[in-house]
Design an enzyme around this catalytic site. Structure first.
Site, PDB file in Angstrom:
ATOM      1  N   GLY A  74      21.278 -60.724 -56.130  1.00 56.22           N
ATOM      2  CA  GLY A  74      21.695 -60.443 -54.757  1.00 56.22           C
ATOM      3  C   GLY A  74      20.707 -60.985 -53.736  1.00 56.22           C
ATOM      4  O   GLY A  74      21.106 -61.471 -52.663  1.00 56.22           O
ATOM      5  N   GLN A 188      26.473 -53.611 -53.227  1.00 57.46           N
ATOM      6  CA  GLN A 188      26.688 -52.204 -53.603  1.00 57.46           C
ATOM      7  C   GLN A 188      28.160 -51.874 -53.780  1.00 57.46           C
ATOM      8  O   GLN A 188      28.520 -50.950 -54.508  1.00 57.46           O
ATOM      9  CB  GLN A 188      26.096 -51.270 -52.532  1.00 57.46           C
ATOM     10  N   HIS A 210      23.533 -56.763 -61.783  1.00 60.10           N
ATOM     11  CA  HIS A 210      22.961 -55.522 -62.325  1.00 60.10           C
ATOM     12  C   HIS A 210      23.384 -54.280 -61.561  1.00 60.10           C
ATOM     13  O   HIS A 210      23.048 -53.166 -61.942  1.00 60.10           O
ATOM     14  CB  HIS A 210      21.434 -55.616 -62.453  1.00 60.10           C
ATOM     15  N   THR A 246      19.094 -75.035 -63.873  1.00 61.17           N
ATOM     16  CA  THR A 246      19.961 -74.808 -65.037  1.00 61.17           C
ATOM     17  C   THR A 246      20.558 -73.414 -64.964  1.00 61.17           C
ATOM     18  O   THR A 246      19.837 -72.434 -64.759  1.00 61.17           O
ATOM     19  CB  THR A 246      19.139 -74.967 -66.333  1.00 61.17           C
ATOM     20  N   CYS A 335       9.665 -50.252 -51.665  1.00 60.74           N
ATOM     21  CA  CYS A 335       9.339 -51.678 -51.663  1.00 60.74           C
ATOM     22  C   CYS A 335       8.911 -52.084 -53.069  1.00 60.74           C
ATOM     23  O   CYS A 335       8.930 -51.270 -53.993  1.00 60.74           O
ATOM     24  CB  CYS A 335       8.254 -51.976 -50.629  1.00 60.74           C
TER      25      CYS A 335
HETATM   26  N1  PLP Z   1      21.812 -56.200 -51.255  1.00 62.53           N
HETATM   27  C1  PLP Z   1      21.961 -54.888 -51.470  1.00 62.53           C
HETATM   28  C2  PLP Z   1      22.887 -54.107 -50.599  1.00 62.53           C
HETATM   29  C3  PLP Z   1      21.262 -54.261 -52.501  1.00 62.53           C
HETATM   30  O1  PLP Z   1      21.416 -52.951 -52.705  1.00 62.53           O
HETATM   31  C4  PLP Z   1      20.380 -55.037 -53.296  1.00 62.53           C
HETATM   32  C5  PLP Z   1      19.571 -54.404 -54.355  1.00 62.53           C
HETATM   33  O2  PLP Z   1      19.180 -53.259 -54.232  1.00 62.53           O
HETATM   34  C6  PLP Z   1      20.283 -56.416 -53.049  1.00 62.53           C
HETATM   35  C7  PLP Z   1      21.007 -56.965 -52.015  1.00 62.53           C
HETATM   36  C8  PLP Z   1      19.390 -57.291 -53.875  1.00 62.53           C
HETATM   37  O3  PLP Z   1      19.985 -57.516 -55.134  1.00 62.53           O
HETATM   38  P1  PLP Z   1      19.095 -57.983 -56.395  1.00 62.53           P
HETATM   39  O4  PLP Z   1      18.393 -56.766 -56.900  1.00 62.53           O
HETATM   40  O5  PLP Z   1      20.106 -58.503 -57.382  1.00 62.53           O
HETATM   41  O6  PLP Z   1      18.184 -59.045 -55.929  1.00 62.53           O
END
Ligand code: PLP
Length: 391
Positions: A74, A188, A210, A246, A335
């Site tokens: 994400g 989410q 995940h 890759t 964090c």
């Molecule tokens: N965006 C949201 C709303 C999230 O809750 C998170 C992870 O907590 C992310 C982005 C980041 O995702 P990733 O952990 O796959 O980098």
């Protein structure tokens, strides 16, 4: 989840890998996987698995397969969406480049906007939310003009689970600008919401495997062919020149399997999990004086989220005491060091500091059982009473 007497109520942080997903990934890896760009058989097989996974992910999102860019998660997807869109506008010589993001976006989006200011000199402003964390559509209308390049409004918030009125956001933006692009972070939302309909009109959509029972380190940015995107990784030109590197074929297989499960179970799972969440909420409100639900009843939230503030409690102490008793929850805004930071999301909602100190996020998921909820209810009131007594 009852193994090792652990009650895992932190699915918004990460969901346990689903066994069906692990099986699909193991099967993909059971014969050596080549590099999908190669020409021999293992490479051809990798390419086939990758493209089949892309098709499935695209179908879950209601997009064309060519819109799907596989990423490492994400965070990378959000970086690519924000910096890629703004970078392309700057490179294209736009007279003014600006981004508007809601004040409750995940740091992956917020910090990408901040980086865009530093790297490209773009203008960035944050869109206010109300006391429940819902974006202010009138304020949005006032912020959009011909110079607006990108608007980032997440589909559902990671801390509170609040679902944004994305359709109205998009209508508001389209009524004021023919060129502004809309990015929604659906990380989410993906487990419980029908992304194909909710995000159909967005220009860019981010997902993370995940958070839906898939593997860590796998994500997607969906972006249509008419949205200019400057790549942020340079190299072999994979993913149609939009994300070099890759591809993680087994990861893509895992993501596709996780989404397949989410799509097929979504309705029933949402009902079941929301009922468990409501039972937890009602139990805490009834048994712990000074418990406040952070988001008012009637506001749309994800089925698995319960955000509460306990009066007279320091959340670090409570989380530690709960963890010692096998209850895993979260402060919602940690964090990388694991330290709990003051929540800018709660600050944007105007939650008083005294309540923010005792703010806790419980998030339920596909493997949460009634026994988990009953165990949490049997444990939390006593822990809170003891902590209050100690002060
Ligand atoms: N965006 C949201 C709303 C999230 O809750 C998170 C992870 O907590 C992310 C982005 C980041 O995702 P990733 O952990 O796959 O980098």
């Amino acid at each position: 989840m009852s193994a090792c007497a652990t009650t895992y109520l932190d699915h918004a942080a990460t969901t346990p890998l689903r066994s069906e997903v692990a099986d699909a990934m193991a099967e993909a890896r059971s014969i050596p996987l080549g590099n999908p760009t190669g020409s021999h058989r293992p490479a051809q097989r990798a390419r086939r698995l990758l493209e089949e996974s892309r098709d499935e992910v695209a179908a879950a999102l209601g997009r064309a397969p060519g819109d799907i860019i596989f990423t490492s998660g994400g965070t990378e997807s959000a970086n690519l969406a924000v910096l890629g869109t703004l970078g392309a506008a700057v490179a294209g010589g736009a007279a003014a480049v600006s981004v508007v993001s809601s004040s409750v976006e995940h740091p992956a989006v917020r910090e990408s906007c901040r980086a865009a200011v530093q790297l490209h000199g773009v203008n960035w402003c944050e869109l206010a939310v109300d006391h429940d964390g819902v974006v202010d559509l009138d304020a949005l209308a006032d912020l959009i003009d011909d110079s607006t390049t990108l608007i980032a409004v997440m589909l559902a918030n990671n801390e509170t689970g609040v679902v944004q009125p994305l359709e109205a956001v998009i209508e508001t933006v389209r009524a004021r600008s023919a060129t502004a692009r809309i990015f929604t972070d659906a990380v989410q939302a993906a487990t419980f919401m029908d992304l194909a309909s909710w995000t159909a009109e967005a220009d860019l959509v981010a997902l993370s495997a995940h958070k839906v029972g898939g593997p860590v380190g796998m994500g997607v940015l969906a972006v249509g062919p008419t949205t200019p995107l400057a790549p942020q990784h340079h190299g072999g030109g994979q993913e149609r020149e939009r994300r070099s590197g890759t591809q993680d074929v087994a990861g893509a297989v895992g993501l596709a399997a996780a989404l397949r499960l989410s799509v097929s179970e979504r309705r029933q799972a949402a009902r079941r999990v929301a009922a468990l969440r409501d039972r937890l909420a009602a139990g805490l409100l009834a048994s712990v004086a000074g418990t406040h639900r952070t988001v008012a009843a009637g506001v749309a939230i994800l089925p698995g989220h319960l955000h509460v503030c306990f009066e007279g409690i320091e959340r670090e102490e409570l989380l530690l005491a709960l963890s010692e008793r096998g209850i895993c929850a979260s402060g919602g805004s940690s964090c990388a060091s694991g330290a709990l930071e003051p929540s800018y999301v709660l600050a944007a909602m105007g939650v008083p500091d005294a309540l923010v100190r005792g703010a806790i996020r419980f998030t339920l998921g596909h493997d949460t059982t009634e026994a988990d909820v009953e165990r949490a209810l049997a444990t939390i009131p006593g822990v809170i009473a003891a902590l209050r007594h100690a002060h």
